[in-house]
Enzyme design. Structure first.
Site, PDB file in Angstrom:
ATOM      1  CE  LYS A   1      91.066  12.235  53.166  1.00  0.00           C
ATOM      2  NZ  LYS A   1      91.872  11.714  54.128  1.00  0.00           N
TER       3      LYS A   1
ATOM      4  CB  CYS B   1      87.454   9.527  59.178  1.00  0.00           C
ATOM      5  SG  CYS B   1      88.044  10.349  60.356  1.00  0.00           S
TER       6      CYS B   1
END
Length: 456
Positions: A119, A235
């Site tokens: 990211k 997640c």
């Protein structure tokens, strides 16, 4: 189809969450996982990447530089392009949070729980060598992996920290335009991809992670500028770690509003389970201004070091001052304990903080000699690469060059069939940097870092 056995208590909870979709979800959980790679905007456009790497096929719909690939047919991490930082191997749904954050050039951004760095690489690409990225991870070992990934992908305007959120909140009070919190979580969304994780799952583990997330989030508002935005992601499928966390956060900090919440379910999208929420602080307006104070790059340096940098520049680019033109304009060159770095002028005082890297490491100053770093090579712009007069460029489409590039990445001597001028040479693959080598009468002496070398 593979068989995944989920705990009964988790199945009961998921059935309550999904209702009529539960059967489709369970069918999807027995399907093969999907794999992806995120293109590096600092190096290539999406179109260029597909032309260079046709094994990256279908586009990921929520990421403009994301692609799926067939992991049974290709291994993108075993191509020299991976070592050149053209893409980052990343599960497709994990590309959502940085895309949702939608960073603009010139902004100051914090990736709070950043390792291993996918990211952060996305954010660096969005910044386009402007503004500032602070990438942090509380684990020292994971922070070292984060640093390596940012350097491989050419992020020059990044600070890599190994601190707690509480400490960062005191150092960077009111500093950031945008913050990403990819929080530690129970990982339920990765169970299809990493079935071994199922063994560690318990309701108590979910509750533990929810407490950690609550603790992390409490320090985030203090680091945002007025009008700043944050993206919180996990997640996991757990509502306690997702929607409930956001609701509790907004209750504690009522000046924040939710702009968007999104889930990725494996039976609805080609990706593993993911959650992301984007929030905005409604107090005031963010300035979104890039630091603009230009610094005299040489004047503040020791005279002998300045001369060594100029000599290096003259040898590689034919111009003793050319190296300065490749640096971002809003910073300065500093030398600390033999490390020569470019740092953004906007940085607050970092003394007392655990910082692995405070900017772009240009090289080492040792015994009166300047030795360029691997990070310096990897962060060079396309213009700087094209201007280098001492360069060994391989073409991936040519079989001999392809394997010569792999030999270089293994640390072997290359170019042994000819004499090379003395000094540092930039080694590239299709004009993308791989690292340095030193010329001699017997070929190019390999300067590729041992800890980075190709492993079969």
């Amino acid at each position: 189809m593979s068989f995944i056995k989920l705990p009964d208590v988790l199945l009961t909870r998921l059935q309550g969450q999904l209702g009529d979709d539960f059967s489709a979800f369970m069918t999807a959980m027995r399907q093969p996982r999907v794999s992806g790679a995120c293109g590096n905007k600092l190096k290539v456009t999406a179109k260029q990447l597909q032309q260079l790497a046709p094994y990256l096929t279908e586009a990921v719909p929520w990421c403009d530089h994301g692609f799926y690939y067939d992991e049974c047919a290709v291994r993108p991490a075993k191509h020299p392009y991976y070592h050149a930082g053209l893409y980052y191997i990343q599960e497709p749904s994990a590309m959502l949070p940085a895309s949702l954050l939608a960073v603009k050039p010139g902004e100051r951004v914090l990736d709070l729980c950043a390792a291993p760095g996918g990211k952060s690489v996305q954010i660096a690409g969005q910044l386009q060598r402007t503004g500032l990225l602070v990438a942090n991870d509380i684990s020292h070992q994971r922070a070292k992996v984060l640093l390596k990934n940012l350097e491989r992908h050419g992020a020059v305007n990044a600070v890599v920290a190994n601190e707690s959120p509480q400490k960062l909140a005191t150092v960077f009070a009111g500093f950031f335009d945008k913050i990403l919190i990819d929080a530690p979580c129970s990982g339920e969304g990765m169970f299809r991809r990493e079935s071994a994780m199922i063994q560690d799952w318990t309701p108590e583990e979910t509750a533990k992670y929810a407490c950690w997330q609550h603790d992390i989030l409490q320090y985030v508002p203090a680091m945002l500028r007025p009008g700043g935005q944050l993206v919180y992601s996990t997640c996991t499928f757990s509502q306690a770690e997702n929607e409930d966390q956001i609701a509790a956060f907004c209750q504690r900090f009522p000046d924040f509003v939710v702009l968007e919440e999104r889930r990725i379910w494996p039976h609805q999208e080609k990706g593993e389970g993911h959650f992301a929420a984007k929030l905005e602080q409604q107090t005031g307006q963010s300035t979104d201004k890039q630091p603009s104070r230009a610094a005299d790059s040489v004047k503040s340096l020791e005279q002998s070091l300045a001369k060594a940098l100029n000599d290096f520049s003259a040898s590689l680019w034919g111009d003793s001052k050319r190296w300065q033109s490749w640096l971002p304009a809003y910073g300065q060159i500093v030398e600390r304990a033999g490390h020569v770095l470019w740092e953004a002028s906007s940085l607050p005082i970092l003394k007392g903080s655990k910082i692995l890297r405070s900017g772009w490491l240009l090289g080492l100053w040792e015994k009166g000699r300047f030795r360029p770093s691997h990070a310096f090579a990897m962060g060079l712009s396309a213009e700087a690469v094209a201007a280098a007069s001492k360069r060994c460029n391989f073409t991936a489409a040519t079989e001999r060059d392809y394997y010569e590039a792999i030999r270089y990445l293994r640390g072997e001597t290359i170019g042994i069939s000819q004499e090379w001028p003395s000094g540092y040479h930039l080694v590239t693959i299709d004009d993308f940097p791989l690292g340095w080598a030193k010329g001699s009468a017997h070929g190019l002496k390999n300067e590729y870092p041992p800890g980075w070398r190709w492993e079969d």
